[in-house]
Design an enzyme around this catalytic site. Sequence first.
Site, short mmCIF file in Angstrom:
data_model
loop_
_atom_site.label_atom_id
_atom_site.label_comp_id
_atom_site.label_asym_id
_atom_site.label_seq_id
_atom_site.Cartn_x
_atom_site.Cartn_y
_atom_site.Cartn_z
N VAL A 1 37.45 -2.89 80.27
CA VAL A 1 37.55 -2.09 79.03
C VAL A 1 37.54 -3.34 77.75
O VAL A 1 38.03 -4.25 78.02
CB VAL A 1 39.09 -1.74 79.12
CG1 VAL A 1 39.50 -1.12 77.84
CG2 VAL A 1 39.30 -0.82 80.21
N CYS A 2 37.02 -2.83 76.64
CA CYS A 2 36.89 -3.75 75.60
C CYS A 2 37.35 -2.98 74.30
O CYS A 2 38.09 -2.06 74.46
CB CYS A 2 35.65 -4.43 75.21
SG CYS A 2 34.23 -3.30 74.84
N TYR A 3 37.10 -3.41 72.90
CA TYR A 3 37.40 -2.66 71.78
C TYR A 3 36.53 -1.31 71.94
O TYR A 3 37.53 -0.03 71.66
CB TYR A 3 37.05 -3.25 70.54
CG TYR A 3 38.19 -4.52 70.64
CD1 TYR A 3 39.35 -4.69 70.15
CD2 TYR A 3 37.59 -5.92 70.80
CE1 TYR A 3 40.20 -5.63 70.09
CE2 TYR A 3 38.52 -7.12 70.81
CZ TYR A 3 39.57 -6.87 70.37
OH TYR A 3 40.66 -8.02 70.24
N GLY B 1 33.72 -0.48 73.86
CA GLY B 1 32.60 -0.22 74.69
C GLY B 1 31.34 -1.10 74.71
O GLY B 1 30.50 -0.54 75.45
N PHE C 1 38.67 0.81 74.45
CA PHE C 1 40.04 1.02 74.16
C PHE C 1 40.48 1.85 72.98
O PHE C 1 41.50 2.71 73.06
CB PHE C 1 41.14 -0.31 74.11
CG PHE C 1 42.51 -0.06 74.13
CD1 PHE C 1 43.25 0.41 75.31
CD2 PHE C 1 43.20 -0.09 72.85
CE1 PHE C 1 44.66 0.67 75.08
CE2 PHE C 1 44.41 0.16 72.89
CZ PHE C 1 45.12 0.59 73.73
#
Length: 110
Positions: A68-70, A72, A97
Amino acid sequence: MTQETAFTHLAPSTLVHWLDTACELTLVDIRDPLSFSQGHIPGSQHLDNTSVAGLLERTPRERPMVVVCYHGHSSQQAANWLAGQGFSDVYSLDGGFTDWAARHPDRVES
């Protein structure tokens, strides 16, 4: 020449299903420590340059791993790298996220 990716895109609805059915998986969040501390998907662990060695040591390679990042995007590069470290079932959460928190505010913990 097209580069083949070693990870799979994961829809947020699929992750909801996996979490609801207690699917055994490793959930890693690669956002900065402050963002992670302010909110993350329950059960996820923060992953950065200092914690990656421990993750590689203790995580079963066959267990599904969701990155998971900010939004995708950077999770795709991280997922590709983790797949290159021998993890066989690696996913990048589509929308990251930010999208997850908008869709599932009840599924965010800090």
